[in-house]
Design a protein around this motif. Structure first.
Motif, mmCIF file in Angstrom:
data_model
loop_
_atom_site.group_PDB
_atom_site.id
_atom_site.type_symbol
_atom_site.label_atom_id
_atom_site.label_comp_id
_atom_site.label_asym_id
_atom_site.label_seq_id
_atom_site.Cartn_x
_atom_site.Cartn_y
_atom_site.Cartn_z
ATOM 1 N N LEU A 164 -14.765 -5.358 -0.996
ATOM 2 C CA LEU A 164 -14.421 -4.027 -1.485
ATOM 3 C C LEU A 164 -13.107 -4.047 -2.261
ATOM 4 O O LEU A 164 -12.955 -3.332 -3.263
ATOM 5 N N SER A 165 -12.168 -4.869 -1.814
ATOM 6 C CA SER A 165 -10.905 -4.950 -2.547
ATOM 7 C C SER A 165 -11.130 -5.481 -3.956
ATOM 8 O O SER A 165 -10.453 -5.061 -4.910
ATOM 9 N N GLN A 171 -7.840 0.016 -9.082
ATOM 10 C CA GLN A 171 -7.895 1.439 -8.798
ATOM 11 C C GLN A 171 -6.901 1.756 -7.674
ATOM 12 O O GLN A 171 -6.443 0.855 -6.966
ATOM 13 N N PRO A 172 -6.562 3.028 -7.488
ATOM 14 C CA PRO A 172 -5.480 3.366 -6.547
ATOM 15 C C PRO A 172 -5.915 3.400 -5.088
ATOM 16 O O PRO A 172 -5.525 4.278 -4.334
ATOM 17 N N TYR A 173 -6.747 2.436 -4.701
ATOM 18 C CA TYR A 173 -7.208 2.335 -3.315
ATOM 19 C C TYR A 173 -7.013 0.885 -2.877
ATOM 20 O O TYR A 173 -7.213 -0.030 -3.663
ATOM 21 N N THR A 174 -6.654 0.688 -1.641
ATOM 22 C CA THR A 174 -6.574 -0.674 -1.117
ATOM 23 C C THR A 174 -7.429 -0.795 0.132
ATOM 24 O O THR A 174 -7.681 0.183 0.838
ATOM 25 N N TRP A 231 2.589 0.689 7.889
ATOM 26 C CA TRP A 231 3.124 -0.048 6.741
ATOM 27 C C TRP A 231 2.130 -0.037 5.576
ATOM 28 O O TRP A 231 2.512 0.146 4.408
ATOM 29 N N LEU A 232 0.855 -0.200 5.874
ATOM 30 C CA LEU A 232 -0.158 -0.284 4.820
ATOM 31 C C LEU A 232 -0.421 1.047 4.126
ATOM 32 O O LEU A 232 -1.041 1.068 3.057
ATOM 33 N N SER A 239 0.376 -3.214 -3.431
ATOM 34 C CA SER A 239 -0.068 -4.549 -3.833
ATOM 35 C C SER A 239 -0.587 -5.374 -2.663
ATOM 36 O O SER A 239 -0.933 -6.545 -2.840
ATOM 37 N N ILE A 240 -0.644 -4.776 -1.484
ATOM 38 C CA ILE A 240 -1.242 -5.436 -0.328
ATOM 39 C C ILE A 240 -2.707 -5.030 -0.308
ATOM 40 O O ILE A 240 -3.052 -3.900 0.034
#
Length: 253
Positions: A164-165, A171-174, A231-232, A239-240
Motif C-alpha cells: 500500500l505504501s 500522496q499525503p498518506y503513509t 510519532w507516526l 517520510s516514514i
C-alpha cells in the motif's frame, strides 16, 4: 502537513483493551475523535467517553466492517488515522493446526486489517492527509516456533502495508506497521497459562519464557507502542512510509 490532531477522526480496531486502548487514549489526549471497535459491547462501554466512541464490530465480517465504519464516518467525518489492531495471538504446532484454527487466525489478523483499511481509505483519499498504522508483531518479521499460523498472518499484514505504501507513494498518506515483542497485556497472561498447560512448567516460568524473548528481558508496556504510533501521526513523520518498526528492546532480525 497536518500539525494539529484536534478534531481528526481516528479509528482503532480492538480498541477496548491492551495496545489498542493505549493508542486510542493517546490519540484522544491529542484531541482526536476516536472510534474504538470490538466484539464485546460491555468492554467498550467501560472505556468509552473522553473522546472515545465505542462501536461493536467484528473485523472478520465484511458487512459488519463496511456498515459500522460507514456509520462512524457519518457521525464523526472521514477516518484520517486508521489503526488496524484487532487480532488474536495463539500458538499451535503445525500438526495440531486444523483448517478452522488457520482460517480464524487469517480472518482476524489479516482479512480484518484488509477490510478495515479498505473501508477507511475512500474517506481518507477525499482529504489531504492520512495515516494507516497496522499493529503487527516481531513474528511478522521472523519465524516463531510453534506459531506458524500467527506468524504467517503477521507476515501477510506487513506485506500488505508495504504494498500500500508503494501504491499510494507521493500522496499525503503513509502506511506503516508497528512490530512489538511481548507486551504486558491480557494476551500474555493467556499465553502464559497455555504454555504452562502445554509444557508442565510453572506459571511463573512460562511467563519468564516471554520476558526472556524480549532482548532487554522485560515485557513492554502498552504506552511504549502507543508512543510509537503517536510519532507516526505527528509532525515530521511524512517520510516514514512502508516501514516495519520493531519495538522489542533490541535487534531481533
Amino acid at each position: 502537513m497536518q500539525t494539529d490532531l484536534n478534531g481528526i477522526h481516528a479509528l482503532v480496531t480492538g480498541g477496548g483493551t491492551g495496545i489498542g486502548l493505549a493508542v486510542a487514549q493517546m490519540l484522544a489526549d491529542q484531541g482526536c475523535k476516536v472510534t474504538i471497535t470490538g466484539r464485546r459491547a460491555e468492554v467498550l462501554d467501560q472505556v468509552s467517553g473522553n473522546g472515545l466512541f465505542g462501536m461493536t464490530m467484528d473485523v472478520r465480517d465484511e458487512a459488519s466492517v463496511n456498515d459500522m465504519i460507514e456509520n462512524a464516518i457519518s457521525q464523526r467525518g472521514p477516518v484520517q488515522i486508521c489503526v488496524p489492531n484487532a487480532g488474536i495471538a495463539e500458538g499451535r504446532a503445525l500438526h495440531k493446526t486444523d483448517t478452522a484454527f488457520w482460517r480464524d487466525m487469517m480472518a482476524t489478523n489479516l482479512d480484518g486489517a484488509f477490510l478495515t483499511i479498505r473501508a477507511c481509505l475512500p474517506g481518507m483519499r477525499d482529504t489531504d492527509w492520512g495515516r494507516v498504522i497496522a499493529i503487527s508483531s516481531i513474528a511478522g518479521l521472523r519465524g516463531l516456533p510453534g506459531a506458524s499460523a500467527y506468524a504467517a498472518s503477521k507476515h501477510g499484514l506487513i506485506g500488505m502495508i508495504r504494498s500500500l505504501s508503494e501504491e499510494y507513494m507521493g500522496q499525503p498518506y503513509t502506511f506503516n506497521a508497528l512490530c512489538p515483542g511481548y507486551v504486558d497485556t491480557p494476551i500474555v497472561t493467556r499465553n502464559q497459562d497455555a504454555i504452562a498447560a502445554r509444557t508442565g512448567m510453572s506459571s511463573d516460568a512460562a511467563r519468564q519464557v516471554m520476558v526472556d524473548a524480549n532482548r532487554h528481558k522485560r515485557l513492554l508496556d502498552v504506552s511504549e507502542v502507543a508512543a510509537a504510533a503517536l510519532w507516526l501521526v505527528g509532525p515530521g513523520s511524512q517520510s516514514i512510509n512502508g516501514q516495519s518498526i520493531q519495538i522489542s528492546g533490541g535487534q531481533t532480525v
